[in-house]
Design a protein around this motif. Structure first.
Motif, mmCIF file in Angstrom:
data_model
loop_
_atom_site.group_PDB
_atom_site.id
_atom_site.type_symbol
_atom_site.label_atom_id
_atom_site.label_comp_id
_atom_site.label_asym_id
_atom_site.label_seq_id
_atom_site.Cartn_x
_atom_site.Cartn_y
_atom_site.Cartn_z
ATOM 1 N N HIS A 286 -14.491 50.631 7.401
ATOM 2 C CA HIS A 286 -15.319 50.422 6.209
ATOM 3 C C HIS A 286 -16.112 51.692 5.866
ATOM 4 C CE1 HIS A 286 -14.674 46.377 7.946
ATOM 5 N NE2 HIS A 286 -14.570 46.008 6.686
ATOM 6 N N ILE A 287 -16.561 52.418 6.887
ATOM 7 C CA ILE A 287 -17.321 53.646 6.627
ATOM 8 C C ILE A 287 -16.439 54.691 5.948
ATOM 9 C CG2 ILE A 287 -18.436 55.603 7.771
ATOM 10 C CD1 ILE A 287 -19.594 53.645 9.780
ATOM 11 N N TYR A 288 -15.228 54.876 6.463
ATOM 12 C CA TYR A 288 -14.330 55.871 5.875
ATOM 13 C C TYR A 288 -13.964 55.506 4.437
ATOM 14 C CZ TYR A 288 -13.631 58.161 10.397
ATOM 15 O OH TYR A 288 -13.818 58.845 11.560
ATOM 16 N N VAL A 293 -14.819 56.653 -1.442
ATOM 17 C CA VAL A 293 -15.249 56.338 -2.807
ATOM 18 C C VAL A 293 -16.358 57.290 -3.245
ATOM 19 C CG1 VAL A 293 -16.312 54.565 -4.251
ATOM 20 C CG2 VAL A 293 -14.557 53.929 -2.587
ATOM 21 N N ALA A 294 -17.281 57.611 -2.326
ATOM 22 C CA ALA A 294 -18.387 58.515 -2.671
ATOM 23 C C ALA A 294 -17.863 59.912 -3.014
ATOM 24 C CB ALA A 294 -19.376 58.586 -1.504
ATOM 25 N N PHE A 295 -16.935 60.443 -2.220
ATOM 26 C CA PHE A 295 -16.366 61.762 -2.507
ATOM 27 C C PHE A 295 -15.556 61.737 -3.808
ATOM 28 C CE2 PHE A 295 -17.362 62.803 1.892
ATOM 29 C CZ PHE A 295 -17.647 64.152 1.825
ATOM 30 N N PHE A 329 -9.146 61.701 -0.371
ATOM 31 C CA PHE A 329 -7.896 61.067 0.053
ATOM 32 C C PHE A 329 -7.729 61.123 1.574
ATOM 33 C CE2 PHE A 329 -6.646 61.902 -4.420
ATOM 34 C CZ PHE A 329 -6.310 60.593 -4.759
ATOM 35 N N SER A 330 -8.223 62.187 2.195
ATOM 36 C CA SER A 330 -8.168 62.262 3.655
ATOM 37 C C SER A 330 -8.953 61.122 4.297
ATOM 38 C CB SER A 330 -8.723 63.617 4.121
ATOM 39 O OG SER A 330 -8.806 63.681 5.524
ATOM 40 N N LEU A 331 -10.156 60.849 3.781
ATOM 41 C CA LEU A 331 -10.959 59.744 4.307
ATOM 42 C C LEU A 331 -10.314 58.398 4.004
ATOM 43 C CD1 LEU A 331 -14.526 61.000 3.355
ATOM 44 C CD2 LEU A 331 -13.600 60.764 5.664
ATOM 45 N N LEU A 332 -9.686 58.268 2.831
ATOM 46 C CA LEU A 332 -9.012 57.022 2.481
ATOM 47 C C LEU A 332 -7.893 56.706 3.465
ATOM 48 C CD1 LEU A 332 -8.391 54.661 0.522
ATOM 49 C CD2 LEU A 332 -6.941 56.267 -0.751
ATOM 50 N N LEU A 354 0.173 60.760 6.322
ATOM 51 C CA LEU A 354 -0.552 61.101 5.107
ATOM 52 C C LEU A 354 -1.955 61.609 5.429
ATOM 53 C CD1 LEU A 354 0.469 58.173 2.723
ATOM 54 C CD2 LEU A 354 1.111 60.586 2.516
ATOM 55 N N PHE A 355 -2.609 60.966 6.386
ATOM 56 C CA PHE A 355 -3.941 61.429 6.782
ATOM 57 C C PHE A 355 -3.889 62.829 7.369
ATOM 58 C CE2 PHE A 355 -6.647 61.886 10.621
ATOM 59 C CZ PHE A 355 -7.807 62.249 9.969
#
Length: 578
Positions: A286-288, A293-295, A329-332, A354-355
């Motif tokens: 959930h944090i990532y 979304v914030a980035f 996208f990395s965090l997603l 992908l990450f």
């Protein structure tokens, strides 16, 4: 150079995934390992958690039969070294006899007795009530079988019994025999009792006892290979904590040359109630996703600023926007990857790849952007000097190597030698990269100091100097907080709050991106291109255009002082700070 290095990194990522490991279901295989001890796994358990250890093959070469090999399971509050192990660096921990009245440490020892073919269990006072489960009739021949153990409800279901009776009635024949439904029901009722007895016998074979009641249990031996299986159940709140599993080879303590080498193949399964994540990792998906979304929102706002002031934007502004979206996208993908690990116990390779790809590209682009800003490229110069080009030749491959080392750490088991080796490589290379990005900023500060004393634009150069000094402080704080403070936070906070170090790191990164974007935003009032309007002795430079094709083109405007004889003004040359 940068593109080739990134493509090389992507190729290595794809190669590594042909030998990938499963998330929190670990498979460790060691050949001719001579270490005196090593960490097998570290995991934070809550109440209801369970640790399954299955040693498929354990063989060793030793000169006498009194050699001791085995495991230790210790508990700590944070991710620092276990205090008891720290005091036994020169002495094998398995040689100690734990006293049940000592409450200063929490540890269980599983010592292999070679002659008697048993595992001796020795637990400290705090672990005396910890539940240990072992399977007496575990068959090492079928250790790779995919068959799962059925519970009593499945074994007595009508569908299962019908299928079983049908197989028995067929007897291997291809002719299908019709069985009347009434007869099947009678046989089902008669079979329920038999199957219940079989299940009870199977459960008796797997005994659960408190640690203080378990003295030893047998192991299977085939030739020179030992195999055994046991589980540790966290059944009470007083037992929750960060558990570290170590393997010990007592023959190699205090020896300059390895006296014994070990071959080990084992499977470790760690699970908390409803999740395969450690206690400190449960909030991470959930944090990532939230930080992603914030980035992404920050990236959209940055694109809005660029479009609004398109004539004031440089190429590096678009590069900064690309960096923000890569980070998002990395965090997603990281959050999705952790979600599948939480649910299944292993990651889905597509999301993991992908990450890793976006993480690699983001890392390389971050350092490229910081170096370009530090050199003043596209703001006060458009050509890099030779020594600045050398910085790129050095820093880009190092950053790609650091990201590859981090990926290998993630994809290797904690007990493998390469995991420790690549962790040291990652720390060293990452620090070198962080130090290298400071050099261009220091050079720019030095040149601006000299320019403010020699030319006639002291006010403008001093303002640029203040901005560079501010950026230098920002870089130093970013490195300090994301590398040093985060590590200190990780080893000091309680195990269930380990997610704070990741949240802190990513929040600091977001704040750093916002401050950098604010200071170097596309605007005509940017200190890079603004001249003092108050000094009548200074020539004015009016920017004709700042588009990507004509950036750096100026027209000269004469001084408003009518008595001034000079009609030629000086422009900032693109090589002024080389």
């Amino acid at each position: 150079m940068a593109i080739n290095a990134c493509f090389l990194g992507v190729g290595i990522i794809l190669y590594l995934f042909s030998y990938s490991v499963e998330g929190r279901i670990h498979h460790l295989k060691l050949l001719n390992d001579g270490r005196k001890y090593f960490t097998v796994s570290t995991f934070g358990f809550l109440k209801g958690g369970k640790l399954d250890i299955q040693v498929n093959e354990l063989s060793f070469y030793t000169s006498h039969s009194e050699a001791k090999f085995g495991f230790s399971l210790s508990r700590s509050i944070s991710d620092g070294m276990a205090p008891y192990l720290e005091n036994h660096q020169e002495k094998c921990l398995l040689l100690d006899d734990l006293h049940n009245d000592d409450t200063s440490f929490d540890i269980i020892l599983f010592v292999l007795k070679i002659r008697r073919k048993v595992i001796k269990v020795n637990c400290s006072h705090m672990f005396s009530s910890l539940v240990i489960e072992r399977n007496r009739e575990w068959d090492p021949v079928n250790k790779h079988s995919n068959r799962r153990r059925r519970n009593i409800g499945e074994l007595t279901s009508d569908s299962y019994l019908l299928a079983r009776r049908k197989r028995e009635s067929d007897g291997g024949s291809n002719n299908t025999k019709i069985i009347e439904r009434s007869k099947v029901r009678e046989k089902i009722q008669n079979s329920r009792t038999d199957l219940s007895n079989e299940t009870d016998n199977a459960e008796k074979n797997s005994q659960s006892s408190e640690c203080s009641a378990v003295e030893e249990f047998p192991v299977n031996k085939t030739g020179n290979t030992y195999s055994f299986q046991f589980s540790v159940i966290i059944g009470d709140d007083i037992h929750k904590g960060l558990y570290s599993l170590y393997f010990h080879n007592c023959e190699n303590y205090g020896k300059l040359v390895h006296q014994s080498v070990v071959n080990l193949t084992m499977t470790i399964k760690e699970k908390n109630p409803g999740t395969y994540l450690s206690a400190g990792e449960i909030p991470l998906p959930h944090i990532y996703l939230g930080l992603s979304v914030a980035f992404f929102s920050a990236g959209c706002f940055w694109i809005y600023i660029i479009r609004k002031k398109k004539q004031k934007a440089f190429k590096i502004h678009y590069l900064m926007g690309l960096l923000i979206f890569l980070k998002s996208f990395s965090l997603l993908f990281h959050g999705i990857n952790f979600y599948f690990i939480s649910r299944e116990g292993f990651h889905i390779e597509a999301w993991a790849v992908l990450f890793y790809i976006t993480h690699l590209l983001k890392g390389a682009l971050l350092f490229i952007t910081l170096v370009l800003i530090g050199t003043g490229w596209a703001f006060i110069k458009h050509v890099l000097s030779d020594k600045e080009k050398k910085i790129f030749i050095i820093i880009i491959p190092l950053q790609v190597l650091a990201n590859i080392a981090e990926i290998i750490m993630e994809e290797s088991e904690e007990g493998e030698v390469k995991h420790t080796t690549w962790r040291e490589v990652f720390i060293l290379v990452d620090l070198l990269c962080c130090g290298a990005i400071l050099f261009p900023i220091v050079w720019s500060i030095k040149h601006l100091q000299q320019a403010s004393q020699t030319d006639g634009k002291a006010a403008v150069n001093l303002e640029k100097l203040r901005l560079f000094r501010h950026f230098y402080v920002m870089i130093v704080c970013y490195i300090y907080f994301t590398r040093i403070v985060v590590y200190l936070l990780k080893i000091t906070v309680p195990f269930q709050y380990e997610w704070l170090n990741e949240f802190f790191r990513e929040t600091i990164t977001l704040g750093f991106f916002i401050l950098t974007g604010y200071n170097f935003r596309p605007t005509s009032n940017n200190p890079y291109i603004r001249l003092s309007q108050d000094d009548p002795e200074l020539q004015m430079e009016e920017v004709i255009t700042q588009t990507g094709l004509t950036e750096g083109i100026f027209k000269n405007v004469r001084s408003r002082d009518p008595t001034r004889d000079s009609k030629v003004t000086q422009q900032e040359d693109s090589h002024e700070y080389d």
